[in-house]
Design a protein around this motif. Sequence first.
Motif, PDB file in Angstrom:
ATOM      1  N   PHE A  67      32.950  42.576 -48.164  1.00  0.00           N
ATOM      2  CA  PHE A  67      31.751  43.159 -48.758  1.00  0.00           C
ATOM      3  C   PHE A  67      30.962  42.057 -49.460  1.00  0.00           C
ATOM      4  O   PHE A  67      31.540  41.141 -50.033  1.00  0.00           O
ATOM      5  N   ASP A  68      29.642  42.181 -49.418  1.00  0.00           N
ATOM      6  CA  ASP A  68      28.778  41.170 -50.025  1.00  0.00           C
ATOM      7  C   ASP A  68      28.196  41.609 -51.364  1.00  0.00           C
ATOM      8  O   ASP A  68      27.341  40.917 -51.921  1.00  0.00           O
ATOM      9  N   ASP A  69      28.631  42.744 -51.876  1.00  0.00           N
ATOM     10  CA  ASP A  69      28.100  43.219 -53.155  1.00  0.00           C
ATOM     11  C   ASP A  69      29.237  43.589 -54.086  1.00  0.00           C
ATOM     12  O   ASP A  69      30.411  43.508 -53.727  1.00  0.00           O
ATOM     13  N   TYR A  70      28.890  43.997 -55.320  1.00  0.00           N
ATOM     14  CA  TYR A  70      29.891  44.305 -56.336  1.00  0.00           C
ATOM     15  C   TYR A  70      30.028  45.814 -56.590  1.00  0.00           C
ATOM     16  O   TYR A  70      30.736  46.221 -57.500  1.00  0.00           O
ATOM     17  N   ILE A  71      29.369  46.637 -55.781  1.00  0.00           N
ATOM     18  CA  ILE A  71      29.372  48.085 -56.011  1.00  0.00           C
ATOM     19  C   ILE A  71      30.293  48.792 -55.013  1.00  0.00           C
ATOM     20  O   ILE A  71      31.234  49.499 -55.389  1.00  0.00           O
ATOM     21  N   LEU A  72      30.023  48.608 -53.732  1.00  0.00           N
ATOM     22  CA  LEU A  72      30.766  49.320 -52.692  1.00  0.00           C
ATOM     23  C   LEU A  72      32.272  49.087 -52.725  1.00  0.00           C
ATOM     24  O   LEU A  72      33.042  50.024 -52.486  1.00  0.00           O
ATOM     25  N   PRO A  73      32.749  47.858 -53.019  1.00  0.00           N
ATOM     26  CA  PRO A  73      34.206  47.684 -53.033  1.00  0.00           C
ATOM     27  C   PRO A  73      34.915  48.576 -54.040  1.00  0.00           C
ATOM     28  O   PRO A  73      36.051  48.999 -53.808  1.00  0.00           O
ATOM     29  N   ASN A  74      34.267  48.878 -55.144  1.00  0.00           N
ATOM     30  CA  ASN A  74      34.869  49.793 -56.114  1.00  0.00           C
ATOM     31  C   ASN A  74      34.740  51.245 -55.670  1.00  0.00           C
ATOM     32  O   ASN A  74      35.658  52.051 -55.874  1.00  0.00           O
ATOM     33  N   GLU A  75      33.627  51.578 -55.050  1.00  0.00           N
ATOM     34  CA  GLU A  75      33.425  52.961 -54.621  1.00  0.00           C
ATOM     35  C   GLU A  75      34.423  53.371 -53.542  1.00  0.00           C
ATOM     36  O   GLU A  75      34.931  54.490 -53.554  1.00  0.00           O
ATOM     37  N   VAL A  76      34.725  52.460 -52.605  1.00  0.00           N
ATOM     38  CA  VAL A  76      35.653  52.823 -51.518  1.00  0.00           C
ATOM     39  C   VAL A  76      37.090  52.911 -52.009  1.00  0.00           C
ATOM     40  O   VAL A  76      37.909  53.631 -51.415  1.00  0.00           O
ATOM     41  N   VAL A  77      37.424  52.196 -53.073  1.00  0.00           N
ATOM     42  CA  VAL A  77      38.762  52.330 -53.658  1.00  0.00           C
ATOM     43  C   VAL A  77      38.851  53.618 -54.473  1.00  0.00           C
ATOM     44  O   VAL A  77      39.846  54.348 -54.410  1.00  0.00           O
ATOM     45  N   GLU A  78      37.821  53.922 -55.225  1.00  0.00           N
ATOM     46  CA  GLU A  78      37.798  55.165 -55.996  1.00  0.00           C
ATOM     47  C   GLU A  78      37.907  56.380 -55.077  1.00  0.00           C
ATOM     48  O   GLU A  78      38.606  57.346 -55.385  1.00  0.00           O
ATOM     49  N   SER A  79      37.230  56.335 -53.932  1.00  0.00           N
ATOM     50  CA  SER A  79      37.241  57.468 -52.999  1.00  0.00           C
ATOM     51  C   SER A  79      38.555  57.586 -52.235  1.00  0.00           C
ATOM     52  O   SER A  79      38.831  58.633 -51.640  1.00  0.00           O
ATOM     53  N   GLY A  80      39.359  56.510 -52.239  1.00  0.00           N
ATOM     54  CA  GLY A  80      40.612  56.518 -51.492  1.00  0.00           C
ATOM     55  C   GLY A  80      40.470  56.029 -50.068  1.00  0.00           C
ATOM     56  O   GLY A  80      41.447  55.997 -49.312  1.00  0.00           O
ATOM     57  N   GLU A  81      39.266  55.619 -49.682  1.00  0.00           N
ATOM     58  CA  GLU A  81      39.043  55.119 -48.322  1.00  0.00           C
ATOM     59  C   GLU A  81      39.790  53.814 -48.092  1.00  0.00           C
ATOM     60  O   GLU A  81      40.251  53.540 -46.984  1.00  0.00           O
ATOM     61  N   ILE A  82      39.894  52.987 -49.135  1.00  0.00           N
ATOM     62  CA  ILE A  82      40.598  51.714 -49.071  1.00  0.00           C
ATOM     63  C   ILE A  82      41.582  51.636 -50.234  1.00  0.00           C
ATOM     64  O   ILE A  82      41.303  52.150 -51.325  1.00  0.00           O
ATOM     65  N   ASP A  83      42.728  50.986 -50.026  1.00  0.00           N
ATOM     66  CA  ASP A  83      43.803  50.985 -51.016  1.00  0.00           C
ATOM     67  C   ASP A  83      43.482  50.180 -52.267  1.00  0.00           C
ATOM     68  O   ASP A  83      43.843  50.578 -53.381  1.00  0.00           O
TER      69      ASP A  83
END
Length: 291
Positions: A67-83
């Motif tokens: 990821f090239d930003d600082y937002i999406l990596p946290n959102e996908v972990v919060e959602s459970g999409e990524i560990d």
Amino acid sequence: MKKNLSRVFAVSLSAAVLAAAVPAGIVGAEEDKTITVAASPTPHAEILEAAKPLLEEKGWTLEVSEFDDYILPNEVVESGEIDANYFQHVPYLESFNEEKGTHLVDAGDIHYEPFGIYPGQKSSLDELEEGDVIAVPNDTTNEARALLLLQDNGIITLEEGAGLTATVNEIVDNPYGIEIQELEAAQVPRVVDEVAFAVMNGNYALNAGFSVAKDSIAYEASDSEAAKTYVNIIAVKEGNENNEGIQALVEVLKSDEIKDFINETYDGAVIPFEDSAEEAETEAATEAATE
């Protein structure tokens, strides 16, 4: 023919009833041994790539999404999409949780990256003039870190007590009359030729081809409290920090093999983190080896 169809139907029905009686996750499936991690391209994804074969030896498959930003990596972990994710430090994580209502926690401290001031249109801080522009990241904790570094180098003075949430509004003395240009962190390296100086996050500086040791005018000392405050972590959703796969990932990332990879690859721009307990163990092992 009808008799055979009836028999098949009876067998299928029995199998369905049996499957319903068995807990989910057990029927016809082996334990999933895949760990998914969201990461910034440099150095985080590169370090994870180096960790893949070590994790394979432990029976785990590592999948990395960049990821090239600082937002999406946290959102996908919060959602459970990524560990898990690997791109941020604790002050940023805490700020993100507070602002977004997420539930992310630190599962392991891996490395830190000294923040640096890099030349743009000018090559020395002695050349600063009225109206010169200095670009800094605009997210809460990284902007504060940039401002504190500028203060440490005599460019500005912040209000007494200004810390990890300092903003441009807390600048009380600006003797050079500089303009602080606040940009999304990934954009700062792209404006180097348009500003006098740029203050960059270590990973974005690396990604843009800058070496903190060779190119920066000033940077945080590797043994400073500031650098250690911003240790980069493996972050997971609260409750997952003790999962077997996450523990295996952290163990590998803190291994001597990965520490050697970091030290040999990044020319001081990325430094393996060792807490006081780890340092004590290392010192004891060194002493034992020399006796």
